[in-house]
Design a protein around this motif. Structure first.
Motif, PDB file in Angstrom:
ATOM      1  N   GLU A  13       0.834  -1.199   0.000  1.00 35.54           N
ATOM      2  CA  GLU A  13       0.000   0.000   0.000  1.00 35.54           C
ATOM      3  C   GLU A  13       0.871   1.251   0.000  1.00 35.54           C
ATOM      4  O   GLU A  13       2.038   1.198   0.383  1.00 35.54           O
ATOM      5  CB  GLU A  13      -0.892   0.018   1.233  1.00 35.54           C
ATOM      6  N   ASP A  16       2.234   6.089   4.302  1.00 37.92           N
ATOM      7  CA  ASP A  16       1.362   6.950   5.110  1.00 37.92           C
ATOM      8  C   ASP A  16       1.628   8.430   4.878  1.00 37.92           C
ATOM      9  O   ASP A  16       0.735   9.250   5.034  1.00 37.92           O
ATOM     10  CB  ASP A  16       1.541   6.637   6.598  1.00 37.92           C
ATOM     11  N   ARG A  86       8.946  -1.906  -1.348  1.00 41.28           N
ATOM     12  CA  ARG A  86       8.325  -1.075  -0.301  1.00 41.28           C
ATOM     13  C   ARG A  86       9.006   0.293  -0.242  1.00 41.28           C
ATOM     14  O   ARG A  86       8.424   1.260   0.230  1.00 41.28           O
ATOM     15  CB  ARG A  86       8.415  -1.749   1.068  1.00 41.28           C
ATOM     16  N   GLU A  97       0.024   1.470  -5.861  1.00 41.88           N
ATOM     17  CA  GLU A  97       0.184   0.283  -5.037  1.00 41.88           C
ATOM     18  C   GLU A  97       0.826  -0.795  -5.891  1.00 41.88           C
ATOM     19  O   GLU A  97       0.651  -0.831  -7.103  1.00 41.88           O
ATOM     20  CB  GLU A  97      -1.168  -0.201  -4.525  1.00 41.88           C
ATOM     21  N   LYS A 129       2.663  -1.780   4.222  1.00 43.75           N
ATOM     22  CA  LYS A 129       2.759  -0.371   3.828  1.00 43.75           C
ATOM     23  C   LYS A 129       4.113  -0.103   3.185  1.00 43.75           C
ATOM     24  O   LYS A 129       5.129  -0.682   3.570  1.00 43.75           O
ATOM     25  CB  LYS A 129       2.627   0.540   5.053  1.00 43.75           C
TER      26      LYS A 129
END
Length: 136
Positions: A13, A16, A86, A97, A129
């Motif tokens: 994902e 943040d 990542r 993503e 994440k």
């Protein structure tokens, strides 16, 4: 020892602290950036390559490694740990993503796509994440 960046059945994902609200294609520049190289590799060839191949191919392009040198260079490259997807600017900065399927092959999806929503709601897929750009 050979290290790997490959994931299996995993959805990376966005970070943040990603600052943009919609997915954005990495800008074209005179010298290709890591983001644009990864974007091209993955977007043109969804689910064709695992993460290791994408990361090494981008490294080879940036470092002008010839075809004849690639095999030996790849062994040396993965003899120590390498950052996985990542840490890719695609997930950290451009709101894409990254999905690794059951064979470990990679595709990217915009945060505002239908596929993205499907991956988020699929409990059979591991979710991780992307790494933050800045430490908290």
């Amino acid at each position: 020892m050979i290290h790997t960046t490959n994931y299996i059945n995993t959805f990376i994902e966005i970070a943040d602290d990603c600052t943009i609200s919609h997915a954005k294609t990495p800008p074209e520049k005179k010298t290709k950036t890591l983001a644009s190289l990864q974007y091209e590799q993955i977007k043109k060839n969804p689910y064709l390559y695992p993460s290791d191949d994408i990361i090494f191919e981008c490294y080879a392009i940036k470092n002008n490694i010839s075809e004849s040198e690639k095999q030996q260079e790849k062994i040396q490259f993965f003899s120590k740990g390498q950052p996985c997807l990542r840490s890719s600017p695609l997930a950290k900065r451009y709101r894409f993503e990254i999905h690794h399927n059951k064979e470990g092959k990679v595709a990217i999806f915009a945060v505002d796509s239908k596929e993205y929503q499907n991956f988020l709601s699929d409990d059979t897929i591991k979710k991780v994440k992307a790494m933050r750009s800045k430490k908290k």
